[in-house]
Each structure stands twice: as C-alpha cells, then as structure tokens.
Scaffold this motif. Structure first.
Motif, PDB file in Angstrom:
ATOM      1  N   ALA A 177      59.589  23.158  60.567  1.00  0.00           N
ATOM      2  CA  ALA A 177      59.525  23.001  62.021  1.00  0.00           C
ATOM      3  C   ALA A 177      59.983  24.262  62.738  1.00  0.00           C
ATOM      4  O   ALA A 177      59.613  24.490  63.896  1.00  0.00           O
ATOM      5  CB  ALA A 177      60.371  21.803  62.461  1.00  0.00           C
ATOM      6  N   SER A 178      60.770  25.092  62.066  1.00  0.00           N
ATOM      7  CA  SER A 178      61.221  26.335  62.700  1.00  0.00           C
ATOM      8  C   SER A 178      60.035  27.228  63.048  1.00  0.00           C
ATOM      9  O   SER A 178      60.052  27.921  64.070  1.00  0.00           O
ATOM     10  CB  SER A 178      62.211  27.068  61.792  1.00  0.00           C
ATOM     11  N   SER A 179      58.993  27.216  62.216  1.00  0.00           N
ATOM     12  CA  SER A 179      57.801  28.015  62.503  1.00  0.00           C
ATOM     13  C   SER A 179      57.005  27.451  63.669  1.00  0.00           C
ATOM     14  O   SER A 179      56.331  28.187  64.392  1.00  0.00           O
ATOM     15  CB  SER A 179      56.902  28.107  61.261  1.00  0.00           C
ATOM     16  N   VAL A 180      57.085  26.141  63.847  1.00  0.00           N
ATOM     17  CA  VAL A 180      56.374  25.532  64.973  1.00  0.00           C
ATOM     18  C   VAL A 180      57.006  25.969  66.293  1.00  0.00           C
ATOM     19  O   VAL A 180      56.322  26.085  67.315  1.00  0.00           O
ATOM     20  CB  VAL A 180      56.337  23.996  64.844  1.00  0.00           C
ATOM     21  N   VAL A 181      58.309  26.235  66.282  1.00  0.00           N
ATOM     22  CA  VAL A 181      58.949  26.773  67.485  1.00  0.00           C
ATOM     23  C   VAL A 181      58.301  28.106  67.861  1.00  0.00           C
ATOM     24  O   VAL A 181      58.040  28.375  69.040  1.00  0.00           O
ATOM     25  CB  VAL A 181      60.465  26.941  67.272  1.00  0.00           C
ATOM     26  N   TRP A 182      58.009  28.932  66.855  1.00  0.00           N
ATOM     27  CA  TRP A 182      57.306  30.188  67.126  1.00  0.00           C
ATOM     28  C   TRP A 182      55.931  29.913  67.722  1.00  0.00           C
ATOM     29  O   TRP A 182      55.521  30.547  68.711  1.00  0.00           O
ATOM     30  CB  TRP A 182      57.196  30.986  65.832  1.00  0.00           C
ATOM     31  N   MET A 183      55.201  28.949  67.171  1.00  0.00           N
ATOM     32  CA  MET A 183      53.896  28.589  67.723  1.00  0.00           C
ATOM     33  C   MET A 183      54.003  28.233  69.196  1.00  0.00           C
ATOM     34  O   MET A 183      53.219  28.695  70.036  1.00  0.00           O
ATOM     35  CB  MET A 183      53.316  27.405  66.955  1.00  0.00           C
ATOM     36  N   LEU A 184      54.985  27.400  69.515  1.00  0.00           N
ATOM     37  CA  LEU A 184      55.143  26.937  70.892  1.00  0.00           C
ATOM     38  C   LEU A 184      55.556  28.073  71.822  1.00  0.00           C
ATOM     39  O   LEU A 184      55.127  28.126  72.983  1.00  0.00           O
ATOM     40  CB  LEU A 184      56.170  25.803  70.930  1.00  0.00           C
ATOM     41  N   GLU A 185      56.370  28.986  71.319  1.00  0.00           N
ATOM     42  CA  GLU A 185      56.757  30.139  72.132  1.00  0.00           C
ATOM     43  C   GLU A 185      55.550  31.041  72.397  1.00  0.00           C
ATOM     44  O   GLU A 185      55.415  31.601  73.492  1.00  0.00           O
ATOM     45  CB  GLU A 185      57.865  30.923  71.435  1.00  0.00           C
ATOM     46  N   GLU A 186      54.686  31.217  71.411  1.00  0.00           N
ATOM     47  CA  GLU A 186      53.475  32.015  71.630  1.00  0.00           C
ATOM     48  C   GLU A 186      52.582  31.375  72.694  1.00  0.00           C
ATOM     49  O   GLU A 186      51.963  32.074  73.506  1.00  0.00           O
ATOM     50  CB  GLU A 186      52.697  32.182  70.321  1.00  0.00           C
TER      51      GLU A 186
END
Length: 208
Positions: A13-22
């Motif tokens: 889920a930590s990578s999904v935070v990056w997705m959402l920030e992008e």
C-alpha cells in the motif's frame, strides 16, 4: 472524498500512496494494524478475501492488487497523461511493463532467492538472467519506460525495482540504480515517502 486506501506503510500500500500523489486526487489513508492481524478482520475480508493490503475503495469500486490499483487509477483519473490512451501505440509497452512487475519480477526474484527447482520454460516468470536482461532493456537509453514520458507503469515497475534494490533482492546494475535515482527525484515520490515515514513514526513502527 470518495477514495479510501486501506494502508500500512510497510506493505505494498505504500506504493499506492505514490500513485495517489502523482494523481493529486483527494483521498483518505486508513491505517490497518498488520501486527495485530487487522487485515484479517471480517470487514476487510469482505473487501478482499485474500486478507491482504492494499485495498482501494473508490465509491462503489473495490480494487485490490497494487498493479491493478495503479492501472485503474491512471485510467480513471489520468487517461492520456499517466495512462496512454487505448489507441496510443505506447499503450502496449505501458501494459507490458506494468504486468511484468508482479508476474515476472516478484516471483522470479523469490525463486532465485529460495533456489526453487523448476524448468524456466514451464514457469510464467521464465529464466532469472533473461528477466534481468529484459529489465535492463526497459530502462537503458531512455528516461522512463515510455521514453521521456513518465507513466503509471514507472510507479508499478519502478516501485518494485526500488524495493528490491533497497533490500538487496536485485543486483544493483548501473541501469537499475540510475533509473531508481531518476524516480527518486520526483516530488510525488518524495511526498509519498515522507507520508509513509510519518505514519510509521506515528504508530511506533521502526522503518529500518
């Protein structure tokens, strides 16, 4: 705010935070205490019978598996920018490397580390050395997977590559390190890393 991400900073889920920030779309991070087994609670099993994170809820849509979440978010909120349009020739390359991460990189690296005995021709992830060569070909001579154009495929593929480099699961070939450094320069990734670290500290977790 319709998007909810069930999240733990030491999970995919930590990578999904990056997705959402992008994407820059409003969302809520809902902490799930993995150490206490909260991901196996009935309400989360109802969302994902695997009992795993990440789980993304967007209105009536429920999406699991980090690569699927990335493709879903890019198509819905950034089609034509972070996701090539369906008739764009780059769409094929985009999908190829997005699926390469979970279907080849992850099992291929695990097989190598655990010394699994199998015939590469019978395994979906094939031969380890061929995997490395394919990965090098993807990031050599270009800034991102689609050339000079950053896409959600870079978050999916690149996020997996960065994780593997960090934990010495992958040989730090110069092309991999250089690509990882290009990704690390992105403000959205820096914000995501800071958010994940802050949540880890808030819950008394040691980021290692």
């Amino acid at each position: 705010m319709s998007i909810v991400l069930y999240h733990h900073p030491f999970s995919r889920a930590s990578s999904v935070v990056w997705m959402l920030e992008e994407l820059g779309v409003p969302h809520e991070l809902r902490f799930v205490d993995l150490m206490k087994g909260a991901h196996k609670a009935p309400e989360l099993i109802a969302l994902n019978p695997m009992g795993k994170l990440p789980i993304l809820v967007d209105g009536d849509a429920v999406v699991t598996e980090s690569a699927a979440i990335g493709l879903y978010l890019a198509d819905r909120y950034s089609l034509g920018r972070l996701a090539p349009l369906p008739d764009d020739p780059l769409r094929g390359t985009y999908l190829r490397w997005s699926f390469f991460a979970p279907s080849v990189m992850e099992p291929g690296s695990m097989a190598k580390a655990a010394n699994w005995q199998f015939k590469p021709s019978q395994a979906g992830w094939g031969d380890y050395e061929a995997m490395l060569q394919a990965m090098e070909s993807a990031v050599t001579g270009r800034e991102f997977l689609l050339g000079d154009r950053f896409s959600m495929a870079d978050v999916i593929f690149g996020g997996t590559l960065r994780y593997m480099l960090r934990f010495n699961m992958l040989e730090p070939k110069p092309a991999f390190v250089a690509y990882s450094e290009r990704l690390a320069a992105r403000p959205a990734l820096q914000r995501a890393d800071a958010r994940n670290l802050a949540i880890a500290k808030e819950h008394g977790l040691n980021p290692g």
